[in-house]
Design a protein around this motif. Structure first.
Motif, PDB file in Angstrom:
ATOM      1  N   THR A 182       4.402  19.173  -0.878  1.00  0.00           N
ATOM      2  CA  THR A 182       4.520  18.265  -0.029  1.00  0.00           C
ATOM      3  C   THR A 182       3.466  17.833   0.820  1.00  0.00           C
ATOM      4  O   THR A 182       3.374  16.783   1.447  1.00  0.00           O
ATOM      5  N   GLU A 202      12.487  18.498   0.557  1.00  0.00           N
ATOM      6  CA  GLU A 202      11.997  17.000   0.597  1.00  0.00           C
ATOM      7  C   GLU A 202      11.267  16.796   1.740  1.00  0.00           C
ATOM      8  O   GLU A 202      11.550  17.541   3.004  1.00  0.00           O
ATOM      9  N   LEU A 203      10.269  15.658   1.943  1.00  0.00           N
ATOM     10  CA  LEU A 203       9.584  15.623   3.066  1.00  0.00           C
ATOM     11  C   LEU A 203       9.679  14.003   3.536  1.00  0.00           C
ATOM     12  O   LEU A 203       9.639  13.448   2.551  1.00  0.00           O
ATOM     13  N   THR A 261       1.454  14.485   0.494  1.00  0.00           N
ATOM     14  CA  THR A 261       2.531  13.284   0.893  1.00  0.00           C
ATOM     15  C   THR A 261       2.049  13.372   2.554  1.00  0.00           C
ATOM     16  O   THR A 261       1.940  12.153   2.937  1.00  0.00           O
TER      17      THR A 261
END
Length: 164
Positions: free
Chosen positions: A71, A46-47, A74
């Motif tokens: 990611t 996850e980021l 994002t």
């Protein structure tokens, strides 16, 4: 008249041999091992991109997690968004970035290009040695100011503001 022309092989040289052996012990048929299960922590891969502090025309943006193909967009969007919120200079704190690949580097460059159009700039702080090596190999260390810590990056920003 289509002849298959192949180069002649040198005498005495043999091509590589590839052998695949699957030896089984005598007995019942071999069963496949059970599938490997990895606990789902929800945080792997996850980021998170968060504006941690704004001081004058500078903002510290803390990036946490992995920056990869999944990611990278994002990261770019959040950095551009952070610039749009007001601060002209962004200090991107990389201390909690576990992994960054070529897609992540591309996202940084894309964010930098979009931010520079509006008169902004990006610098990096607390970049891990492996990621710093990537920046040096790709020449991106000449595109981004890289600082050992956030305080040094902010001090440089402050000194560039007062020298105007």
């Amino acid at each position: 008249m289509s002849e298959d022309i192949r180069p002649a092989r040198r005498a005495g040289r043999r091509g590589p041999e590839v052998r695949c052996r699957t030896a089984r012990a005598p007995g019942p048929p071999h069963e496949a091992p059970p599938p490997l299960t990895v606990p789902d922590t929800g945080a792997v891969g996850e980021l998170e991109v968060e504006v941690a502090m704004v001081r004058g025309e500078s903002a510290v943006v803390v990036v946490t997690g992995e920056i990869d193909l999944r990611t990278a967009d994002t990261l770019c969007a959040r950095l551009v968004e952070a610039r749009g919120e007001g601060p002209r200079r962004l200090v991107v704190d990389f201390a909690a970035v576990e992994f960054c690949d070529a897609a992540g580097l591309g996202a940084l460059v894309a964010a930098r290009n979009r931010i520079m159009v509006s008169g902004g700039e990006i610098s990096l702080a607390r970049v891990r040695p492996a990621q710093l090596r990537l920046l040096r190999i790709t020449g991106l260390d000449r595109l981004f100011a890289v600082h050992p810590d956030v305080a040094a990056a902010l001090a440089e920003h402050d000194s560039s503001t007062t020298s105007r």
